[in-house]
Design a protein around this motif. Sequence first.
Motif, PDB file in Angstrom:
ATOM      1  N   SER A 115      15.450  -1.122  -4.108  1.00  0.00           N
ATOM      2  CA  SER A 115      16.299  -1.413  -2.957  1.00  0.00           C
ATOM      3  C   SER A 115      15.507  -1.592  -1.672  1.00  0.00           C
ATOM      4  N   LYS A 116      14.192  -1.345  -1.730  1.00  0.00           N
ATOM      5  CA  LYS A 116      13.367  -1.441  -0.532  1.00  0.00           C
ATOM      6  C   LYS A 116      12.239  -2.454  -0.733  1.00  0.00           C
ATOM      7  N   ASN A 117      12.465  -3.684  -0.275  1.00  0.00           N
ATOM      8  CA  ASN A 117      11.445  -4.741  -0.271  1.00  0.00           C
ATOM      9  C   ASN A 117      10.845  -5.056  -1.645  1.00  0.00           C
ATOM     10  N   PRO A 118      11.644  -5.195  -2.699  1.00  0.00           N
ATOM     11  CA  PRO A 118      11.059  -5.521  -4.005  1.00  0.00           C
ATOM     12  C   PRO A 118      10.387  -6.893  -4.021  1.00  0.00           C
ATOM     13  N   SER A 119      10.903  -7.832  -3.222  1.00  0.00           N
ATOM     14  CA  SER A 119      10.295  -9.169  -3.199  1.00  0.00           C
ATOM     15  C   SER A 119       8.890  -9.123  -2.617  1.00  0.00           C
ATOM     16  N   VAL A 120       8.638  -8.180  -1.709  1.00  0.00           N
ATOM     17  CA  VAL A 120       7.302  -8.033  -1.133  1.00  0.00           C
ATOM     18  C   VAL A 120       6.327  -7.554  -2.194  1.00  0.00           C
ATOM     19  N   VAL A 121       6.774  -6.608  -3.036  1.00  0.00           N
ATOM     20  CA  VAL A 121       5.923  -6.111  -4.116  1.00  0.00           C
ATOM     21  C   VAL A 121       5.663  -7.211  -5.135  1.00  0.00           C
ATOM     22  N   LEU A 122       6.704  -8.003  -5.463  1.00  0.00           N
ATOM     23  CA  LEU A 122       6.520  -9.119  -6.389  1.00  0.00           C
ATOM     24  C   LEU A 122       5.482 -10.100  -5.851  1.00  0.00           C
ATOM     25  N   ARG A 123       5.572 -10.407  -4.581  1.00  0.00           N
ATOM     26  CA  ARG A 123       4.625 -11.356  -3.963  1.00  0.00           C
ATOM     27  C   ARG A 123       3.204 -10.802  -4.041  1.00  0.00           C
ATOM     28  N   VAL A 170       0.833  -1.195   0.000  1.00  0.00           N
ATOM     29  CA  VAL A 170       0.000   0.000   0.000  1.00  0.00           C
ATOM     30  C   VAL A 170       0.872   1.250   0.000  1.00  0.00           C
ATOM     31  N   ALA A 171       1.954   1.232   0.789  1.00  0.00           N
ATOM     32  CA  ALA A 171       2.859   2.379   0.838  1.00  0.00           C
ATOM     33  C   ALA A 171       3.518   2.592  -0.511  1.00  0.00           C
ATOM     34  N   PHE A 172       3.925   1.502  -1.166  1.00  0.00           N
ATOM     35  CA  PHE A 172       4.545   1.623  -2.483  1.00  0.00           C
ATOM     36  C   PHE A 172       3.582   2.221  -3.494  1.00  0.00           C
ATOM     37  N   LEU A 173       2.371   1.710  -3.539  1.00  0.00           N
ATOM     38  CA  LEU A 173       1.416   2.170  -4.536  1.00  0.00           C
ATOM     39  C   LEU A 173       0.924   3.575  -4.241  1.00  0.00           C
ATOM     40  N   ALA A 174       0.796   3.904  -2.963  1.00  0.00           N
ATOM     41  CA  ALA A 174       0.304   5.239  -2.612  1.00  0.00           C
ATOM     42  C   ALA A 174       1.311   6.319  -2.957  1.00  0.00           C
ATOM     43  N   GLN A 200      17.543  -7.418  -5.436  1.00  0.00           N
ATOM     44  CA  GLN A 200      16.981  -6.146  -5.870  1.00  0.00           C
ATOM     45  C   GLN A 200      16.204  -6.242  -7.171  1.00  0.00           C
ATOM     46  N   LYS A 201      16.166  -7.423  -7.804  1.00  0.00           N
ATOM     47  CA  LYS A 201      15.454  -7.579  -9.066  1.00  0.00           C
ATOM     48  C   LYS A 201      14.717  -8.916  -9.114  1.00  0.00           C
ATOM     49  N   PRO A 202      13.800  -9.161  -8.202  1.00  0.00           N
ATOM     50  CA  PRO A 202      13.054 -10.425  -8.250  1.00  0.00           C
ATOM     51  C   PRO A 202      12.068 -10.438  -9.421  1.00  0.00           C
ATOM     52  N   SER A 203      11.765 -11.638  -9.920  1.00  0.00           N
ATOM     53  CA  SER A 203      10.864 -11.731 -11.070  1.00  0.00           C
ATOM     54  C   SER A 203      10.152 -13.072 -11.087  1.00  0.00           C
ATOM     55  N   LEU A 204       9.039 -13.081 -11.794  1.00  0.00           N
ATOM     56  CA  LEU A 204       8.272 -14.307 -12.048  1.00  0.00           C
ATOM     57  C   LEU A 204       7.944 -14.372 -13.522  1.00  0.00           C
ATOM     58  N   SER A 205       8.221 -15.522 -14.135  1.00  0.00           N
ATOM     59  CA  SER A 205       7.845 -15.752 -15.523  1.00  0.00           C
ATOM     60  C   SER A 205       6.981 -16.995 -15.571  1.00  0.00           C
TER      61      SER A 205
END
Length: 309
Positions: free
Chosen positions: A113-121, A16-20, A164-169
Motif C-alpha cells: 500500500s506504500k509506493n509499490p510502483s517505486v519498488v517495482l521500478r 532504501v527505506a523498504f530494503l532496510a 497496489q500490485k504492479p508487475s513486470l513480465s
Amino acid sequence: MSGGLVAGLVVIALVVAFLARRDDAAAGAESSTTPLVLAEDVTAGGELTGQARTLADAMAQRGLGCGVRFLGADGGQTGCFAWSRSSQTTAEVIFQHQLDGSVIGLNIKVTGSKNPSVVLRALTDGAGPIVFPADLPKVTDSFERFGGFPEGSWGNYRVFMHRQKPSLSASKLNTTPIKVPVLHLDTAEPRLADALRADGFTCTGDNETCAGPPGTALRFSGPDTGITYLVATAASGATTRKTFDQLRAQVFGHLSGSAVGPVRDWVTLHLDGRSHSAYVAGWRVDLAVTAGKQIRLTLFNEEVWQVPE
C-alpha cells in the motif's frame, strides 16, 4: 537540481527505506546441499552460473533473499523474495534460465500500500541492465504510461501498473519457457482430513477445509495423487505462536512425501517473528506473520509460468 534527478533521488530513498526495514534477512543465493529429485533429470536447488548468477547477486545486493527452485536438462528457475512489515510491501523477482545461465524469462511482482510502483521500478532498474539493457528505456517508459506491452530486441514485455500490485513480465524472443515440474505430496485430501478429524478437528464434506482449536484453520487441495496446495493459519492473539507450533506439529505429523522434511525444517528455522518466502524442495513456501495477530503458512506448487501475451 533537475526534476529527473530529484525524482531519482526520491526513488532511491524510498527503496532504501523498504530494503532496510524488510522483515526477512537477505540471504543471497542459496542452494540445496543434498539434491532432491523432482522429476526425470530435474533436481531441487543447484548452483547458478553466468547471467543468472549475476542477476541473483544484484537482487541480493538490493536486499532480496534468492534461491534456486530447480535445475534440469533444459535449465531452471530461481526466485528472490523480500517482505517489509513497516512499509507493508512484498517483492519477488522470479526468473527462468538456461544451463549456461542465460535468462529467458523474468517476472517481477510487488504488493503493498506504500509506493509499490517505486519498488517495482527500482528492481527493474537493477535487473534490466543485466538481462535486457537495450530494451530498458522502452520498458521504463511504459511505467510512465501506466503499463503496456512493449516489444524490444531482447523480448516481449507486459507492464501492469496496478495501484497496489504492479508487475513486470518479460520473455526472451525465440525461446520456450522451461517446463515446471508438477509436484504433489504423498498425502491426499481424504487421508489428511481423516487424520485431523481423529485429532478433534472439524472438516467439511469435501475434505478441503478443517478447523481445530480456536483460531486455527486449514485449507488444502490437490488431485487423487496428493495435495498440491496447503494453508495453515493460527490467529489466537497472545498465544498465536504457541497455537501455530501445535498446529504445525499436527499437520506435518500427518503429511508424507520427500518435501515434508525440508519444508518442516525450513519453517522451524524461520519462526522468528518475521515473514519469509522461499523455494524449498521445489515448492513455494510463504510464512506470513502479523505481530500478535496471525501466523499463516502457505505451501503450494507454482505450475504456471507467466509470459507476456
